[in-house]
Design an enzyme around this catalytic site. Structure first.
Site, short mmCIF file in Angstrom:
data_model
loop_
_atom_site.label_atom_id
_atom_site.label_comp_id
_atom_site.label_asym_id
_atom_site.label_seq_id
_atom_site.Cartn_x
_atom_site.Cartn_y
_atom_site.Cartn_z
N GLU A 124 4.84 -5.13 7.12
CA GLU A 124 4.04 -4.12 7.83
C GLU A 124 4.50 -3.89 9.25
O GLU A 124 4.42 -2.78 9.77
CB GLU A 124 2.56 -4.51 7.81
CG GLU A 124 1.88 -4.41 6.46
CD GLU A 124 2.04 -5.65 5.62
OE1 GLU A 124 2.91 -6.48 5.90
OE2 GLU A 124 1.28 -5.79 4.64
N GLY B 93 0.75 -5.18 0.94
CA GLY B 93 -0.44 -5.28 0.09
C GLY B 93 -0.14 -5.88 -1.26
O GLY B 93 -1.02 -6.48 -1.88
N GLU C 177 -0.24 -9.52 -0.61
CA GLU C 177 -1.65 -9.84 -0.34
C GLU C 177 -2.48 -9.84 -1.62
O GLU C 177 -3.35 -10.69 -1.83
CB GLU C 177 -2.21 -8.84 0.68
CG GLU C 177 -1.58 -9.01 2.04
CD GLU C 177 -1.87 -7.85 2.98
OE1 GLU C 177 -1.74 -6.68 2.54
OE2 GLU C 177 -2.22 -8.11 4.13
N ALA D 197 0.86 -1.19 0.00
CA ALA D 197 0.00 0.00 0.00
C ALA D 197 0.89 1.23 0.00
O ALA D 197 2.07 1.19 0.39
CB ALA D 197 -0.89 -0.01 1.24
C1 LIG Z 1 -10.45 -5.69 -6.83
C2 LIG Z 1 -9.46 -5.96 -5.71
C3 LIG Z 1 -8.52 -4.81 -5.55
C4 LIG Z 1 -7.67 -4.96 -4.32
C5 LIG Z 1 -6.53 -4.00 -4.42
C6 LIG Z 1 -5.94 -3.71 -3.08
C7 LIG Z 1 -5.02 -2.51 -3.19
C8 LIG Z 1 -4.79 -1.81 -1.87
C9 LIG Z 1 -3.87 -2.57 -0.95
C10 LIG Z 1 -3.95 -2.01 0.45
C11 LIG Z 1 -3.36 -2.97 1.44
C12 LIG Z 1 -3.35 -2.38 2.84
C13 LIG Z 1 -2.85 -3.41 3.84
C14 LIG Z 1 -1.35 -3.72 3.68
O1 LIG Z 1 -1.12 -4.89 4.43
C15 LIG Z 1 -0.49 -2.56 4.21
C16 LIG Z 1 0.79 -2.34 3.46
O2 LIG Z 1 0.99 -2.82 2.35
S1 LIG Z 1 1.92 -1.32 4.23
C17 LIG Z 1 3.31 -1.25 3.08
C18 LIG Z 1 4.12 -2.51 3.08
N1 LIG Z 1 5.26 -2.39 2.19
C19 LIG Z 1 6.50 -2.01 2.61
O3 LIG Z 1 6.70 -1.77 3.78
C20 LIG Z 1 7.60 -1.93 1.58
C21 LIG Z 1 8.15 -0.51 1.52
N2 LIG Z 1 9.24 -0.39 0.55
C22 LIG Z 1 10.53 -0.82 0.83
O4 LIG Z 1 10.80 -1.40 1.85
C23 LIG Z 1 11.57 -0.56 -0.23
O5 LIG Z 1 11.05 0.42 -1.12
C24 LIG Z 1 11.96 -1.81 -1.04
C25 LIG Z 1 10.74 -2.46 -1.62
C26 LIG Z 1 12.72 -2.79 -0.16
C27 LIG Z 1 12.86 -1.37 -2.21
O6 LIG Z 1 13.92 -0.59 -1.68
P1 LIG Z 1 14.82 0.23 -2.72
O7 LIG Z 1 15.21 -0.62 -3.85
O8 LIG Z 1 15.87 0.92 -1.90
O9 LIG Z 1 13.84 1.34 -3.31
P2 LIG Z 1 13.28 2.64 -2.54
O10 LIG Z 1 12.94 2.29 -1.14
O11 LIG Z 1 14.17 3.79 -2.80
O12 LIG Z 1 11.88 2.86 -3.31
C28 LIG Z 1 11.83 3.49 -4.58
C29 LIG Z 1 10.75 4.53 -4.51
O13 LIG Z 1 9.49 3.85 -4.28
C30 LIG Z 1 8.90 4.37 -3.09
N3 LIG Z 1 8.16 3.30 -2.40
C31 LIG Z 1 8.56 2.02 -2.24
N4 LIG Z 1 7.62 1.32 -1.56
C32 LIG Z 1 6.60 2.21 -1.33
C33 LIG Z 1 5.34 2.10 -0.66
N5 LIG Z 1 4.88 0.93 -0.17
N6 LIG Z 1 4.55 3.19 -0.57
C34 LIG Z 1 4.98 4.38 -1.10
N7 LIG Z 1 6.16 4.57 -1.75
C35 LIG Z 1 6.95 3.47 -1.84
C36 LIG Z 1 10.07 4.88 -2.27
O14 LIG Z 1 9.60 5.81 -1.33
C37 LIG Z 1 10.92 5.49 -3.34
O15 LIG Z 1 10.34 6.73 -3.74
P3 LIG Z 1 11.25 8.05 -3.85
O16 LIG Z 1 11.89 8.21 -2.50
O17 LIG Z 1 12.25 7.73 -4.93
O18 LIG Z 1 10.29 9.13 -4.20
#
Ligand SMILES: CCCCCCCCCCCCC[C@H](O)CC(=O)SCCNC(=O)CCNC(=O)[C@H](O)C(C)(C)COP(=O)(O)OP(=O)(O)OC[C@H]1O[C@@H](n2cnc3c(N)ncnc32)[C@H](O)[C@@H]1OP(=O)(O)O
Length: 259
Positions: free
Chosen positions: A133, A110, A113, A65
């Site tokens: 998460e 997400g 998921e 997400a």
């Molecule tokens: C019809 C059915 C439809 C159903 C669709 C459902 C869709 C909605 C889903 C909602 C789900 C909610 C519940 C869920 O359980 C909650 C979550 O998902 S919380 C988020 C969990 N994810 C993370 O914690 C991963 C976060 N990211 C990282 O750890 C790292 O980015 C990485 C993946 C390990 C990669 O690292 P790097 O290679 O170093 O790259 P960067 O970190 O520099 O990332 C590049 C760039 O992308 C941005 N970014 C990465 N992940 C996210 C994110 N999850 N949200 C927002 N932005 C993200 C990062 O900030 C960088 O941006 P920049 O700084 O360059 O602007």
């Protein structure tokens, strides 16, 4: 359709949906959530489509997400909006055609998921799965604690959910999360071929088979066997069952007409 989601209908009855926010590793926004629901319903209602592939890009299926969007939300914000409650109902109840998650790169939070909401996952050899998460001070909210546990067992699911670590494609396949691993080279083309194979079968019978496999997650064994038996019997009411078995006996390719 949102620019965050690209729909490509490919010959052979397969609709391909591509998550398209590469700058943020396909972080899942409310916009893409709504677009995905609409696109899936459109493909479900398109008689030319027999199977659906959901994918991202080489670096990410979806990194979860959108954290930037979520970070300031309050309990009432997410409670009152029933955040993510609606789209899952759409996916579960309205999409009877098979949806294959083609995962290359990151499928986290997400993203993992969403891949598990699909009917099965085909992973590229660079895929990485996880539910990080906990590192954000929250927990999986789109089925990660539930589907992951049912897919890979309590011990490994607990490990992933409590540590937030990732597992690579090989670990994910051996754990039972992933159906098969394909090389990253020509990955999507090869997944589409799998989907085209399914789309070339009897779509109504494919839907029945999907329903039966899904029923196994919701029923006792005896109830599931009874359900399966009823559906197995029902296939003998279809012209496709007659065509399929006659084609075998006559040593020719079956021509299913979805009847
Ligand atoms: C019809 C059915 C439809 C159903 C669709 C459902 C869709 C909605 C889903 C909602 C789900 C909610 C519940 C869920 O359980 C909650 C979550 O998902 S919380 C988020 C969990 N994810 C993370 O914690 C991963 C976060 N990211 C990282 O750890 C790292 O980015 C990485 C993946 C390990 C990669 O690292 P790097 O290679 O170093 O790259 P960067 O970190 O520099 O990332 C590049 C760039 O992308 C941005 N970014 C990465 N992940 C996210 C994110 N999850 N949200 C927002 N932005 C993200 C990062 O900030 C960088 O941006 P920049 O700084 O360059 O602007």
């Amino acid at each position: 359709m949102s620019e965050q989601l690209v729909l490509t209908k490919i010959d052979g009855g397969v609709g391909v949906l591509t998550l398209n926010r590469p700058a943020v590793l396909n972080a899942l926004s409310n916009e893409v959530m709504e677009a995905l629901g609409e696109a899936l319903l459109a493909l479900e209602n398109n008689d030319a489509v027999g199977a659906i592939v959901l994918t991202g890009n080489e670096k990410a299926f979806a990194a979860g997400a959108d954290i930037s969007a979520m970070k300031d939300w309050s309990y009432m914000d997410v409670y009152k909006s029933n955040y993510i409650g609606g789209p899952w109902e759409t996916m579960k109840n309205a999409i009877r055609k098979p949806v294959i998650a083609a995962v290359s790169g990151y499928a986290l939070g997400g993203g993992c998921e969403l891949a598990m909401m699909c009917d099965f996952i085909i992973a590229a050899d660079n895929a990485k799965f996880g539910q990080p998460e906990i590192k954000l001070g929250t927990i999986p909210g789109l089925g990660g604690t539930q589907r992951l546990t049912r897919a890979i067992g309590k011990s490994k699911a607990m490990d992933l959910v409590l540590t937030g670590r990732m597992m690579d494609a090989k670990e994910a396949e051996s754990a039972g999360l992933v159906a098969r691993i394909l090389p990253l080279e020509n990955f999507l083309e090869e997944v589409v071929k799998v989907a085209q194979g399914i789309a070339g079968l009897s779509t109504p019978v494919v839907m029945m088979a999907k329903q039966c496999v899904n029923a196994a997650l919701e029923t006792t064994l005896e109830q599931g066997l009874q359900y399966e038996r009823r559906v197995f019997h029902a296939t003998f009411a279809t012209q496709d069952q007659k065509e399929g078995m006659n084609a075998f006996v006559e040593k020719r390719q079956a021509n299913f007409r979805n009847m």
